[in-house]
Design a protein around this motif. Structure first.
Motif, short mmCIF file in Angstrom:
data_model
loop_
_atom_site.label_atom_id
_atom_site.label_comp_id
_atom_site.label_asym_id
_atom_site.label_seq_id
_atom_site.Cartn_x
_atom_site.Cartn_y
_atom_site.Cartn_z
N LYS A 24 -3.55 -5.66 0.31
CA LYS A 24 -2.57 -5.03 -0.57
C LYS A 24 -2.78 -3.52 -0.63
N VAL A 25 -4.03 -3.12 -0.83
CA VAL A 25 -4.34 -1.69 -0.93
C VAL A 25 -4.04 -0.99 0.38
N LEU A 26 -4.49 -1.58 1.49
CA LEU A 26 -4.26 -0.97 2.80
C LEU A 26 -2.77 -0.86 3.11
N GLY A 27 -2.02 -1.95 2.89
CA GLY A 27 -0.59 -1.95 3.19
C GLY A 27 0.18 -0.96 2.33
N LEU A 28 -0.09 -0.96 1.03
CA LEU A 28 0.62 -0.04 0.13
C LEU A 28 0.25 1.41 0.41
N THR A 29 -1.01 1.65 0.80
CA THR A 29 -1.42 3.02 1.15
C THR A 29 -0.67 3.52 2.37
N PHE A 76 3.47 17.96 12.63
CA PHE A 76 2.06 18.26 12.83
C PHE A 76 1.41 18.79 11.55
N GLY A 77 2.12 19.71 10.89
CA GLY A 77 1.58 20.28 9.66
C GLY A 77 1.42 19.25 8.57
N LEU A 78 2.43 18.38 8.45
CA LEU A 78 2.38 17.37 7.41
C LEU A 78 1.34 16.29 7.70
N ALA A 79 1.12 16.02 8.99
CA ALA A 79 0.07 15.06 9.36
C ALA A 79 -1.29 15.56 8.87
N LEU A 80 -1.51 16.88 9.03
CA LEU A 80 -2.76 17.47 8.55
C LEU A 80 -2.83 17.40 7.02
N ALA A 81 -1.70 17.68 6.37
CA ALA A 81 -1.67 17.62 4.91
C ALA A 81 -1.94 16.20 4.41
N LEU A 82 -1.36 15.22 5.09
CA LEU A 82 -1.57 13.84 4.67
C LEU A 82 -3.01 13.39 4.87
N ALA A 83 -3.66 13.95 5.88
CA ALA A 83 -5.08 13.63 6.08
C ALA A 83 -5.90 14.06 4.86
N LEU A 84 -5.50 15.20 4.27
CA LEU A 84 -6.19 15.68 3.08
C LEU A 84 -5.81 14.86 1.84
N LEU A 85 -4.60 14.28 1.87
CA LEU A 85 -4.14 13.49 0.74
C LEU A 85 -4.55 12.03 0.82
N LEU A 86 -5.18 11.66 1.91
CA LEU A 86 -5.49 10.25 2.15
C LEU A 86 -6.35 9.66 1.04
N ALA A 87 -7.41 10.35 0.68
CA ALA A 87 -8.31 9.83 -0.35
C ALA A 87 -7.62 9.75 -1.72
N PRO A 88 -6.89 10.82 -2.16
CA PRO A 88 -6.21 10.70 -3.46
C PRO A 88 -5.16 9.59 -3.50
N VAL A 89 -4.38 9.44 -2.42
CA VAL A 89 -3.36 8.39 -2.40
C VAL A 89 -4.01 7.01 -2.47
N THR A 90 -5.09 6.83 -1.71
CA THR A 90 -5.80 5.56 -1.75
C THR A 90 -6.38 5.29 -3.13
N ALA A 91 -6.93 6.33 -3.75
CA ALA A 91 -7.49 6.17 -5.09
C ALA A 91 -6.41 5.77 -6.09
N LEU A 92 -5.23 6.37 -5.95
CA LEU A 92 -4.14 6.06 -6.87
C LEU A 92 -3.71 4.60 -6.74
N ILE A 93 -3.58 4.12 -5.51
CA ILE A 93 -3.13 2.75 -5.28
C ILE A 93 -4.24 1.75 -5.60
N ALA A 94 -5.44 2.02 -5.12
CA ALA A 94 -6.55 1.10 -5.35
C ALA A 94 -6.88 0.98 -6.83
N GLY A 95 -6.63 2.06 -7.58
CA GLY A 95 -6.91 2.02 -9.00
C GLY A 95 -6.13 0.94 -9.73
#
Length: 245
Positions: A24-29, A76-95
């Motif tokens: 669930k966490v992986l798919g929603l992330t 390309f720019g947004l892919a880099l931005a999303l790499a930085l947002l990966l942990a916060p987005v995962t934390a939000l969903i996993a929470g």
């Protein structure tokens, strides 16, 4: 005690009972990141074209090609931005699924003990936002400290170890104690909780594996809280006696 809690939590990550939460966490992330990427890309293109037309008049006839080219650069720019947002987005969903993980751990490993109380919806949402804030603030501080030679890596572990340890231990404790008592219990064993938080910070530092940090942290702190509670069974009574005195 700390390493045993970490070992048990890691094993629980891949237990059959936890797999549904894991997927669930992986798919929603993944869905959230894809949706965010598409939305940001469209906004970028929408804002960039008028700016470019104002900067270089007469480009309206090339709009189709410009949209395509700008879209590539934006991707390309947004892919880099999303790499930085990966942990916060995962934390939000996993929470949103931390209570599910805690329930699985308690049912598997502490079946003979009273079950924890799932946090009310309001507290769960507030806790999720709090976890998100911890991840963001901790990494912003660590990012700034990266500019200071000699302490950057140490700062990353200290900041994240303290914040992650505190928040996730209090989450586990509040399933069995009032919020004020949970904070006092965490404060009494602040050193142990901090050392456990350093393991969480190390987990957070591993690429890809860090996506599972909230789930691993929740499981580990449930084990740690259980172990400390067994060591100090009179704590709740002492707090009640002190509050009445």
């Amino acid at each position: 005690m700390i390493f045993d809690a970490a070992r048990l939590a890691f094993a629980n990550l891949f237990a059959p009972e936890t797999r549904s939460v894991f997927w669930k966490v992986l798919g929603l992330t993944i869905l959230a990141l894809v949706g965010l990427w598409l939305a940001l890309r469209e906004v970028f293109v929408y804002l960039a074209l008028p700016w470019l037309d104002a900067l270089i008049p007469g480009t309206a006839g090339w709009e189709g090609w410009l949209t395509f080219v700008i879209g590539i650069f934006a991707s390309f720019g947004l892919a880099l931005a999303l790499a930085l947002l990966l942990a916060p987005v995962t934390a939000l969903i996993a929470g949103l699924f931390l209570d599910d993980v805690a329930e699985v751990v308690e049912r598997r490993d502490y079946a003979g003990e009273p079950a924890g109380r799932p946090l009310p919806l309001g507290e769960a949402i507030a806790g999720t936002l709090k976890f998100l804030g911890v991840i963001i603030v901790g990494n912003i501080i660590a990012l700034f400290l990266l500019l200071i030679p000699g302490i950057n890596l140490i700062a990353f572990f200290l900041v994240n170890g303290y914040l992650l340890g505190r928040e996730f231990f209090e989450f586990a404790a509040m399933r069995h104690r009032p919020a004020a008592e949970a904070r006092l219990f965490r404060a009494k064993y602040a050193g142990t909780v901090f050392l456990a938080g350093l393991i969480l910070a190390a987990f957070l530092a591993v690429p890809l594996l860090n996506l599972l940090t909230p789930l691993f942290a929740a499981g580990m702190m449930v084990h740690l809280h259980k172990k400390l509670s067994r060591r100090d069974p009179a704590f709740s009574q002492q707090i009640r006696t002190a509050s009445m005195g």
